[in-house]
Motif scaffolding. Structure first.
Motif, mmCIF file in Angstrom:
data_model
loop_
_atom_site.group_PDB
_atom_site.id
_atom_site.type_symbol
_atom_site.label_atom_id
_atom_site.label_comp_id
_atom_site.label_asym_id
_atom_site.label_seq_id
_atom_site.Cartn_x
_atom_site.Cartn_y
_atom_site.Cartn_z
ATOM 1 N N PRO A 1 0.831 -1.203 0.000
ATOM 2 C CA PRO A 1 0.000 0.000 0.000
ATOM 3 C C PRO A 1 0.874 1.265 0.000
ATOM 4 O O PRO A 1 2.016 1.225 0.488
ATOM 5 N N PRO A 2 0.346 2.394 -0.504
ATOM 6 C CA PRO A 2 1.126 3.630 -0.572
ATOM 7 C C PRO A 2 1.716 4.065 0.771
ATOM 8 O O PRO A 2 2.845 4.562 0.811
ATOM 9 N N ASP A 3 0.957 3.888 1.861
ATOM 10 C CA ASP A 3 1.501 4.325 3.162
ATOM 11 C C ASP A 3 2.704 3.475 3.578
ATOM 12 O O ASP A 3 3.625 3.968 4.231
ATOM 13 N N ILE A 4 2.721 2.215 3.170
ATOM 14 C CA ILE A 4 3.866 1.352 3.488
ATOM 15 C C ILE A 4 5.070 1.753 2.620
ATOM 16 O O ILE A 4 6.210 1.791 3.091
ATOM 17 N N GLN A 5 4.801 2.077 1.366
ATOM 18 C CA GLN A 5 5.882 2.537 0.488
ATOM 19 C C GLN A 5 6.540 3.794 1.082
ATOM 20 O O GLN A 5 7.772 3.884 1.140
ATOM 21 N N SER A 6 5.707 4.742 1.530
ATOM 22 C CA SER A 6 6.240 5.979 2.110
ATOM 23 C C SER A 6 6.999 5.689 3.404
ATOM 24 O O SER A 6 8.073 6.246 3.647
ATOM 25 N N ALA A 7 6.434 4.818 4.218
ATOM 26 C CA ALA A 7 7.093 4.479 5.493
ATOM 27 C C ALA A 7 8.414 3.746 5.245
ATOM 28 O O ALA A 7 9.360 3.888 6.023
ATOM 29 N N SER A 8 8.483 2.964 4.172
ATOM 30 C CA SER A 8 9.746 2.264 3.881
ATOM 31 C C SER A 8 10.825 3.268 3.497
ATOM 32 O O SER A 8 12.004 3.069 3.789
ATOM 33 N N ASP A 9 10.434 4.365 2.864
ATOM 34 C CA ASP A 9 11.358 5.454 2.532
ATOM 35 C C ASP A 9 11.988 5.995 3.830
ATOM 36 O O ASP A 9 13.211 6.062 3.978
ATOM 37 N N ARG A 10 11.132 6.343 4.799
ATOM 38 C CA ARG A 10 11.619 6.883 6.079
ATOM 39 C C ARG A 10 12.492 5.850 6.795
ATOM 40 O O ARG A 10 13.515 6.175 7.399
ATOM 41 N N HIS B 1 4.658 0.477 11.482
ATOM 42 C CA HIS B 1 3.784 -0.515 10.840
ATOM 43 C C HIS B 1 4.208 -1.935 11.224
ATOM 44 O O HIS B 1 5.295 -2.145 11.752
#
Lengths: 104, 164
Positions: free
Chosen positions: A22-31, A66
């Motif tokens: 999901p997009p929120d996981i993609q963004s969190a993986s960036d951080r 997450h």
């Protein structure tokens, strides 16, 4: 445990996992990966070694905030990204789960 | 039936692992599609769990990385995990229903809930071992795959390439 990570590479399975996440996981993986680059010792990553593999340099970190995790292999100071996924655990105690549900 | 019960130790090959996964799906379907008694379900789940533990233990000792070249074993394990989750929730519903049934005598409720608790624990343990096994296989397959050869020193560049 602390690692010195200076660069990244990724495997095709990691890219597949990333695209499916999901997009929120993609963004969190960036951080999360930025945190790994700057301070692998950060408690929020919960960095640990994975045992039971032919290679001793397999590690796992939590995607910050997450229940997802990133698995990678260290090759020198490069983190080769292997997987982005979840690990579902079922609770064996129905009484405890019922109590948890009523508490939440 | 399980190699463990034939006194054999499973040797890890991609083909044997796929056979194990297919067998797990088939036996779980037996539990899923038959009304079955709790004792019967417990027996089947117990055997399947011992089989899964044996395979996980063997895999953790094995050098082989490409354990699932066509992805079939991972698909089968995913199905087994999903069936396990369905059986788990069915048993949880039965447990809740037993606990809330005013028509049951206390002794009957205690006996029924105790056996259902055992089944819930057995399914959870089996499911969690299957998840460990699935993760082992996924990670080994990723280790066996070749990297892209592109090295990134910034996370921004890495993310741009992943989103491409």
């Amino acid at each position: 445990m602390a690692l010195v990570v200076t660069s990244f590479e990724f495997t095709p399975p990691y890219k597949t996992d990333f695209k499916r996440a999901p997009p929120d996981i993609q963004s969190a993986s960036d951080r999360t990966l930025k945190q790994l680059l700057t301070n692998s010792n950060s408690g929020s990553l919960r960095l640990h070694t994975l045992k039971g593999y032919p290679k001793p340099t397999i590690f796992k970190i939590d995607v910050i905030g997450h229940s997802w995790q990133i698995t990678f292999e260290m090759i020198g100071s490069k983190a080769n990204l292997l997987r982005l996924g979840t690990h579902k655990e079922l609770d064996r105690n129905p009484r405890k789960s019922a109590q948890d549900a009523s508490d939440s | 039936m399980s190699t463990r019960f034939l006194g054999l130790r499973p040797t890890v090959t991609a083909g044997r692992l796929q056979t194990f996964a297919a067998r797990s799906v088939a036996f779980l379907a037996l539990v899923d599609h038959s009304p079955g008694s709790t004792a019967f379900d417990l027996g089947v789940i117990g055997v399947l769990h011992q089989d899964a533990i044996a395979w996980l233990g063997e895999l953790e000792q094995a050098e082989i990385l490409d354990v699932d070249p066509d992805g079939r074993t991972r698909d089968l394990l995913k199905r087994a995990v999903q069936t396990g989750e369905r059986l788990y929730h069915r048993a949880r519903d039965k447990y809740e229903s037993t606990m809330g049934d005013p028509g049951l005598e206390e002794a009957d409720r205690a006996a029924e809930s105790s056996s259902t608790e055992s089944l819930i624990a057995a399914i959870a343990d089996y499911h969690n071992t299957l998840e460990d096994l699935r993760e082992q296989i996924e990670t080994r397959v990723a280790l066996a795959s070749k990297g892209t050869g592109e090295v990134f020193t910034s996370v921004e560049a890495l993310m741009a390439s992943l989103r491409d």
